[in-house]
Design a protein around this motif. Structure first.
Motif, short mmCIF file in Angstrom:
data_model
loop_
_atom_site.label_atom_id
_atom_site.label_comp_id
_atom_site.label_asym_id
_atom_site.label_seq_id
_atom_site.Cartn_x
_atom_site.Cartn_y
_atom_site.Cartn_z
N ARG A 5 -15.97 -2.64 -0.69
CA ARG A 5 -16.72 -2.20 0.50
C ARG A 5 -18.23 -2.41 0.33
NH1 ARG A 5 -13.74 3.48 2.16
NH2 ARG A 5 -11.72 2.98 1.24
N GLN A 8 -20.83 -0.71 2.46
CA GLN A 8 -21.15 0.69 2.20
C GLN A 8 -22.26 0.85 1.17
OE1 GLN A 8 -19.82 3.20 3.81
NE2 GLN A 8 -17.90 2.50 4.67
N SER A 50 -19.34 3.15 -6.93
CA SER A 50 -18.75 3.41 -5.62
C SER A 50 -17.64 2.41 -5.33
CB SER A 50 -19.84 3.35 -4.53
OG SER A 50 -20.47 2.09 -4.50
N TYR A 54 -13.86 3.48 -4.44
CA TYR A 54 -13.22 3.08 -3.19
C TYR A 54 -11.84 2.46 -3.46
CZ TYR A 54 -17.44 3.84 -0.37
OH TYR A 54 -18.51 4.40 0.29
N ASN A 57 -9.44 5.17 -4.44
CA ASN A 57 -9.07 5.94 -3.24
C ASN A 57 -8.05 5.17 -2.39
OD1 ASN A 57 -9.72 8.15 -1.13
ND2 ASN A 57 -10.06 6.26 -0.01
N ASP A 58 -8.29 3.87 -2.21
CA ASP A 58 -7.36 3.07 -1.40
C ASP A 58 -6.00 2.93 -2.09
OD1 ASP A 58 -9.41 2.80 0.36
OD2 ASP A 58 -9.86 0.71 -0.10
N THR A 125 -16.78 11.74 -6.61
CA THR A 125 -16.04 10.84 -5.71
C THR A 125 -14.54 10.88 -6.02
OG1 THR A 125 -16.49 8.96 -7.18
CG2 THR A 125 -18.00 9.30 -5.34
N SER A 129 -11.54 12.13 -3.57
CA SER A 129 -10.37 11.31 -3.25
C SER A 129 -9.06 12.05 -3.51
CB SER A 129 -10.40 10.01 -4.07
OG SER A 129 -11.52 9.21 -3.71
#
Length: 297
Positions: A5, A8, A50, A54, A57-58, A125, A129
């Motif tokens: 990302r 972002q 980050s 991400y 998290n995905d 983070t 998540s």
């Protein structure tokens, strides 16, 4: 690029706030460039962290994302990258983040707290998540805290004294944006919110509108108080502190403009699209220009 990302990464621009507001632009060129270099390294470190967060998290939400009208197009959910590739990306991002974090310390021994701040951000983070994003109200507070940690990281990388006002302003603004995003998600998902984001079942549009109004007021008030007390800031000296109040209208306009966009466009759900709005970009440019002039004088 989509998996980490990159769009972002603009959020990590907050790491430069300490450099700007502490008046480091008035430093002699060698010192200024050295400090700017460390902030750039810190920025790269947070982009890598980050990006890894991400992907994690995905990976965790891959099945749930496939039920989402927009998130189903993410690389993992859409099957465009394999889990093995995702694992390799996570490993590379973390290795790069660790290397840049320790390089910051190597270049400036007093920046010893930067790796710990970066680690705290990454832990936050991950906590978001896996746990915090399902806790009502706590979810948006966690998002806002992530932005505050970015500010802290940028300050300790130089290092400079951390103003409590810049932390408060950042927290309230990030909270305002996070609440607008929750509102947009609630309207977009409708009845499907239980299967895609459980925490949305606890929110209603009127409730979020109330929270957003409070956060918007806090943001404007916090920034205004900061400008009133700018005489104590290292960035602005002498009687010029009074001129900082001239920047308040830019912040008021920015908050109101974001509210307008959040109610009439997809900006609420995707705040990064704000950077495509010309009036908002012009407003940010003149605000930054005023700040830069005041810190250089």
């Amino acid at each position: 690029m989509r998996a980490v990302r990159t769009r972002q990464w603009a959020k990590n621009g907050l790491l430069f706030a300490g450099f700007l507001f502490a008046g480091r632009l008035r430093q002699p060129a060698p010192e200024m460039l050295a400090e700017l270099g460390r902030v750039l390294l810190a920025f790269a470190c947070f982009c890598a962290l980050s990006g890894a967060a991400y992907i994690i998290n995905d990976w965790r939400d891959v099945e749930r994302d496939r039920l989402h009208p927009v998130k189903k197009n993410r690389p993992l959910a859409a099957g465009k990258i394999s889990l093995r590739t995702a694992a390799a990306l996570i490993g590379f991002c973390l290795f790069f983040a660790i290397a840049t974090a320790f390089l910051v310390v190597k270049l400036e021994k007093q920046a010893i707290y930067f790796p710990f701040t970066a680690l705290g951000y990454f832990c936050l983070t991950l906590s978001y998540s896996f746990v915090l994003k399902n806790a009502v109200v706590v979810d948006v507070l966690a998002v806002a805290s992530g932005f505050v940690l970015r500010i802290v990281a940028g300050c300790v990388a130089i290092p400079v004294e951390i103003s409590p006002w810049i932390l408060f302003c950042t927290f309230t603004l990030a909270l305002f944006v996070a609440l607008c995003k929750r509102r947009a998600e609630l309207l977009e998902l409708g009845e499907a919110r239980e299967t895609t984001r459980k925490v949305l079942t606890f929110y209603t549009v009127p409730l979020l509108d109330t929270f957003i109004g409070i956060a918007a007021g806090l943001t404007i008030t916090a920034y205004s108080l900061y400008t009133f007390l700018a005489a104590d800031s290292a960035a602005v000296k002498g009687n010029r502190h009074a001129l900082m109040m001239m920047t308040i209208p830019f912040v008021v306009y920015g908050v109101f403009r974001f509210l307008l966009l959040a109610h009439s466009s997809p900006v609420g759900g995707e705040p990064e699209q704000m950077l495509r709005d010309k009036p908002m970009l012009i407003n940010i440019f003149f605000w930054a220009l005023c700040i830069a002039v005041l810190t250089l004088l």
